[in-house]
Design a protein around this motif. Structure first.
Motif, mmCIF file in Angstrom:
data_model
loop_
_atom_site.group_PDB
_atom_site.id
_atom_site.type_symbol
_atom_site.label_atom_id
_atom_site.label_comp_id
_atom_site.label_asym_id
_atom_site.label_seq_id
_atom_site.Cartn_x
_atom_site.Cartn_y
_atom_site.Cartn_z
ATOM 1 N N ASN A 291 0.781 -1.241 0.000
ATOM 2 C CA ASN A 291 0.000 0.000 0.000
ATOM 3 C C ASN A 291 0.813 1.292 0.000
ATOM 4 O O ASN A 291 0.307 2.331 -0.421
ATOM 5 N N LEU A 292 2.043 1.245 0.498
ATOM 6 C CA LEU A 292 2.776 2.502 0.699
ATOM 7 C C LEU A 292 4.043 2.615 -0.144
ATOM 8 O O LEU A 292 4.329 3.678 -0.683
ATOM 9 N N ASP A 293 4.821 1.574 -0.221
ATOM 10 C CA ASP A 293 6.080 1.645 -0.968
ATOM 11 C C ASP A 293 6.477 0.239 -1.431
ATOM 12 O O ASP A 293 6.959 -0.572 -0.646
ATOM 13 N N SER A 294 6.270 -0.005 -2.704
ATOM 14 C CA SER A 294 6.526 -1.359 -3.219
ATOM 15 C C SER A 294 8.010 -1.670 -3.350
ATOM 16 O O SER A 294 8.375 -2.809 -3.645
ATOM 17 N N SER A 295 8.860 -0.666 -3.139
ATOM 18 C CA SER A 295 10.294 -0.922 -3.314
ATOM 19 C C SER A 295 10.953 -1.477 -2.057
ATOM 20 O O SER A 295 12.126 -1.827 -2.081
ATOM 21 N N LEU A 296 10.211 -1.574 -0.957
ATOM 22 C CA LEU A 296 10.793 -2.106 0.285
ATOM 23 C C LEU A 296 11.144 -3.583 0.100
ATOM 24 O O LEU A 296 10.346 -4.357 -0.428
ATOM 25 N N VAL A 297 12.360 -3.927 0.559
ATOM 26 C CA VAL A 297 12.860 -5.288 0.324
ATOM 27 C C VAL A 297 13.216 -5.946 1.642
ATOM 28 O O VAL A 297 13.849 -5.321 2.494
ATOM 29 N N TRP A 298 12.804 -7.168 1.827
ATOM 30 C CA TRP A 298 13.246 -7.975 2.953
ATOM 31 C C TRP A 298 13.177 -9.440 2.544
ATOM 32 O O TRP A 298 12.688 -9.775 1.449
ATOM 33 N N ARG A 299 13.641 -10.311 3.407
ATOM 34 C CA ARG A 299 13.698 -11.732 3.085
ATOM 35 C C ARG A 299 12.727 -12.480 4.005
ATOM 36 O O ARG A 299 12.703 -12.234 5.204
ATOM 37 N N TYR A 300 11.907 -13.329 3.445
ATOM 38 C CA TYR A 300 11.031 -14.168 4.273
ATOM 39 C C TYR A 300 10.605 -15.371 3.442
ATOM 40 O O TYR A 300 10.761 -15.387 2.229
ATOM 41 N N SER A 301 10.071 -16.363 4.129
ATOM 42 C CA SER A 301 9.586 -17.509 3.376
ATOM 43 C C SER A 301 8.370 -18.150 4.058
ATOM 44 O O SER A 301 7.264 -18.051 3.567
ATOM 45 N N CYS A 302 8.559 -18.772 5.217
ATOM 46 C CA CYS A 302 7.514 -19.669 5.732
ATOM 47 C C CYS A 302 6.385 -18.955 6.472
ATOM 48 O O CYS A 302 5.290 -19.462 6.562
ATOM 49 N N ARG A 303 6.638 -17.799 7.036
ATOM 50 C CA ARG A 303 5.668 -17.009 7.822
ATOM 51 C C ARG A 303 5.267 -17.679 9.131
ATOM 52 O O ARG A 303 4.254 -17.329 9.723
ATOM 53 N N MET A 304 6.009 -18.681 9.587
ATOM 54 C CA MET A 304 5.601 -19.372 10.816
ATOM 55 C C MET A 304 6.782 -19.765 11.707
ATOM 56 O O MET A 304 6.729 -20.756 12.418
ATOM 57 N N GLY A 305 7.862 -19.010 11.643
ATOM 58 C CA GLY A 305 8.975 -19.242 12.568
ATOM 59 C C GLY A 305 9.701 -20.546 12.359
ATOM 60 O O GLY A 305 10.211 -21.123 13.307
ATOM 61 N N VAL A 306 9.741 -21.016 11.137
ATOM 62 C CA VAL A 306 10.404 -22.291 10.857
ATOM 63 C C VAL A 306 11.624 -22.115 9.958
ATOM 64 O O VAL A 306 12.658 -22.742 10.167
ATOM 65 N N CYS A 307 11.512 -21.233 8.961
ATOM 66 C CA CYS A 307 12.597 -21.162 7.971
ATOM 67 C C CYS A 307 13.762 -20.299 8.437
ATOM 68 O O CYS A 307 14.894 -20.492 7.984
ATOM 69 N N GLY A 308 13.509 -19.341 9.306
ATOM 70 C CA GLY A 308 14.593 -18.494 9.820
ATOM 71 C C GLY A 308 15.042 -17.415 8.856
ATOM 72 O O GLY A 308 16.133 -16.887 8.988
ATOM 73 N N SER A 309 14.214 -17.061 7.877
ATOM 74 C CA SER A 309 14.636 -16.074 6.872
ATOM 75 C C SER A 309 14.430 -14.630 7.313
ATOM 76 O O SER A 309 15.137 -13.751 6.858
ATOM 77 N N CYS A 310 13.432 -14.373 8.147
ATOM 78 C CA CYS A 310 13.014 -12.992 8.384
ATOM 79 C C CYS A 310 13.596 -12.408 9.678
ATOM 80 O O CYS A 310 12.933 -11.598 10.332
ATOM 81 N N GLY A 311 14.798 -12.795 10.038
ATOM 82 C CA GLY A 311 15.462 -12.206 11.198
ATOM 83 C C GLY A 311 15.725 -10.726 10.965
ATOM 84 O O GLY A 311 16.251 -10.349 9.921
ATOM 85 N N MET A 312 15.321 -9.893 11.918
ATOM 86 C CA MET A 312 15.496 -8.432 11.795
ATOM 87 C C MET A 312 15.751 -7.834 13.167
ATOM 88 O O MET A 312 15.540 -8.501 14.185
ATOM 89 N N LEU A 313 16.162 -6.573 13.182
ATOM 90 C CA LEU A 313 16.350 -5.863 14.436
ATOM 91 C C LEU A 313 15.057 -5.103 14.735
ATOM 92 O O LEU A 313 14.747 -4.110 14.074
ATOM 93 N N LEU A 314 14.295 -5.579 15.707
ATOM 94 C CA LEU A 314 12.980 -5.017 15.997
ATOM 95 C C LEU A 314 13.040 -4.263 17.316
ATOM 96 O O LEU A 314 13.251 -4.879 18.364
ATOM 97 N N ASN A 315 12.889 -2.968 17.245
ATOM 98 C CA ASN A 315 13.046 -2.108 18.420
ATOM 99 C C ASN A 315 14.349 -2.408 19.160
ATOM 100 O O ASN A 315 14.378 -2.573 20.378
ATOM 101 N N GLY A 316 15.413 -2.554 18.405
ATOM 102 C CA GLY A 316 16.743 -2.732 18.982
ATOM 103 C C GLY A 316 17.065 -4.144 19.415
ATOM 104 O O GLY A 316 18.115 -4.370 20.026
ATOM 105 N N ARG A 317 16.216 -5.081 19.104
ATOM 106 C CA ARG A 317 16.448 -6.451 19.555
ATOM 107 C C ARG A 317 16.227 -7.414 18.388
ATOM 108 O O ARG A 317 15.196 -7.333 17.710
ATOM 109 N N PRO A 318 17.182 -8.330 18.145
ATOM 110 C CA PRO A 318 16.997 -9.253 17.025
ATOM 111 C C PRO A 318 15.828 -10.203 17.276
ATOM 112 O O PRO A 318 15.630 -10.687 18.395
ATOM 113 N N GLY A 319 15.064 -10.450 16.235
ATOM 114 C CA GLY A 319 13.927 -11.372 16.347
ATOM 115 C C GLY A 319 13.384 -11.692 14.971
ATOM 116 O O GLY A 319 13.768 -11.069 13.969
#
Lengths: 147, 279
Positions: free
Chosen positions: B51-79
């Protein structure tokens, strides 16, 4: 394929100090390193200062008078404080790093309980001992100076 | 914290952006995202992209905490973005950045190749002298449930790199092997089927190895799977010390029990049904 430009996102020293929302072991890690560096710096200065005796009695006595200044007494007290923490936290780290206080591997069931929880009582006990040692030493240090 | 599930609240997503062709260094872009209870950070990022910016890029796959692709720094803490609910960590503002201690390739994508190179260099698999049998197994290796429990916890690692991003030692020592590869060393070293212990211990005990860890514990605190890399690393140190003092119990890798059809069957176990495929 041309090599793409990347941004180096390594945190450096900020990785020790920064972040926020960390646990108490993280702060112990930082303080252990800082106090360790402080004690090391003190040892190096101590060697330099005492080696002045080799240059003659006049330099040695003059230096003794110089080191009696209050600022050096405060410095000595900081070294003692650093030692109190570093020694007791060091005992905890030796026990933990030899695998004595972290528990056995377990089936991870949410909410997860990690080795941090297992060693927490040891951590708190060592901090209490460090505090008692610090309080007794502080009394002796300042009371001795007042006499 | 969030009683009315139908209610929607605006949360400002402060997202780190980096386009290597254009940017000298990363910048932060803010997006207003309507958030309802239960919504994950990953869903918030999808909302931005759609809806806002289609150029944003990140990595993800399973959407359920199994593949480990979407690790990010969320409010200063990795998750993991996929199993972190926004209202669990944020009220009105949420910062989203790439995992630190890695180069950033683009926006929220870290370059994890250094981590996987270290991991691969430690032979993270069962090593046997009878290598031919590993490729074409003709029997089972004996292992008790108690022996399995010695390493089972560490097999849950999904290589998401959250532990590597949280590690303060890795922040100042790029050569340090890091929590994930070292935890996997312990996982295979205590596996009774394995014979590669000596080789792994030599690598783990080297200059940038396991003794650089001083138990800040962040790896275990941020691990989304409860793997507890810090525990694995301390047990690994113990192994190394006992080996150095010649106090370690040495045992050969367990033997293979028997080939298919060659063992004696427990009469208590009922026969399996007839095969339906490949009969």
């Amino acid at each position: 394929m041309p090599e793409l430009k990347r941004h180096d996102n390594r945190l450096g020293i900020w990785g020790w100090l920064g972040g926020g929302r960390w646990g108490m072991e993280r702060y112990a890690y930082i303080l252990h390193r800082v106090t360790g560096l402080g004690i090391l710096a003190y040892f190096l200065m101590h060697i330099c200062v005492t080696s002045l005796r080799a240059w003659g009695i006049y330099l040695w006595t003059g230096e003794g008078a110089f080191l009696d200044a209050p600022v050096f007494k405060v410095g000595e007290f900081l070294v003692f404080s650093a030692f109190a923490f570093h020694a007791f936290n060091g005992v905890r780290l030796i026990l933990v790093e030899l695998g004595f206080a972290v528990g056995k591997p377990i089936e991870p069931v949410y909410p997860y309980k990690s080795s941090l929880h297992v060693q927490r009582p040891l951590f708190l006990a060592m901090m209490v001992l460090a505090a008692v040692f610090f309080a007794a030493g502080s009394y002796e240090f300042w009371h001795g100076l007042a006499r | 914290m969030w009683e009315n599930v139908a209610e929607v609240r605006e949360v400002a997503f402060h997202v780190t952006r980096f386009t290597p062709e254009r940017d000298v260094k990363p910048r932060v872009q803010t997006f207003q995202v309507p958030v309802r209870a239960g919504m994950t950070v990953l869903e918030g990022l999808h909302y931005i992209k759609e809806n806002l910016d289609s150029s944003l890029v990140w990595r993800y796959s399973c959407r359920m905490g199994v593949c480990g692709s979407c690790g990010m720094l969320l409010n200063g803490r990795p998750g993991l973005a996929c199993n972190t609910q926004i209202f669990d960590i944020a009220g009105t503002d949420l910062t989203v950045g790439p995992l630190p201690n890695f180069d950033v390739v683009r926006d929220l994508i870290p370059d994890l190749v250094p981590m996987f190179s270290k991991h691969a260099g430690l032979r993270p698999h069962v090593v046997r002298e009878d290598a031919a049998d590993q490729d074409d197994p003709a029997g089972e290796y004996f292992q008790t449930p108690a022996q399995l429990e010695e390493f089972l916890q560490f097999t849950y690692c999904i290589k998401c790199a959250c532990c590597m991003a949280a590690c303060p030692t890795l922040a100042t020592d790029a050569g340090y092997l890091g929590p994930m590869p070292l935890a996997q060393v312990q996982r295979y070293n205590v596996d009774t089927r394995d014979g590669g212990r000596g080789e792994r211990l030599a690598a783990a005990g080297a200059a940038h190895g396991v003794f650089r860890c001083h138990y800040a514990g962040e790896c275990s605190r941020v691990c989304p799977k409860g793997v507890d890399p810090a525990k694995a690393i301390q047990h690994l140190k113990r192994q190394l010390v006992l080996d150095y003092l010649h106090l370690a119990r040495r045992q050969k890798p367990c033997a293979k029990q028997h080939g298919p059809g060659k063992g004696t069957r427990d009469p208590q176990i009922p026969a399996s049904p007839p095969r339906t495929i490949g009969a």
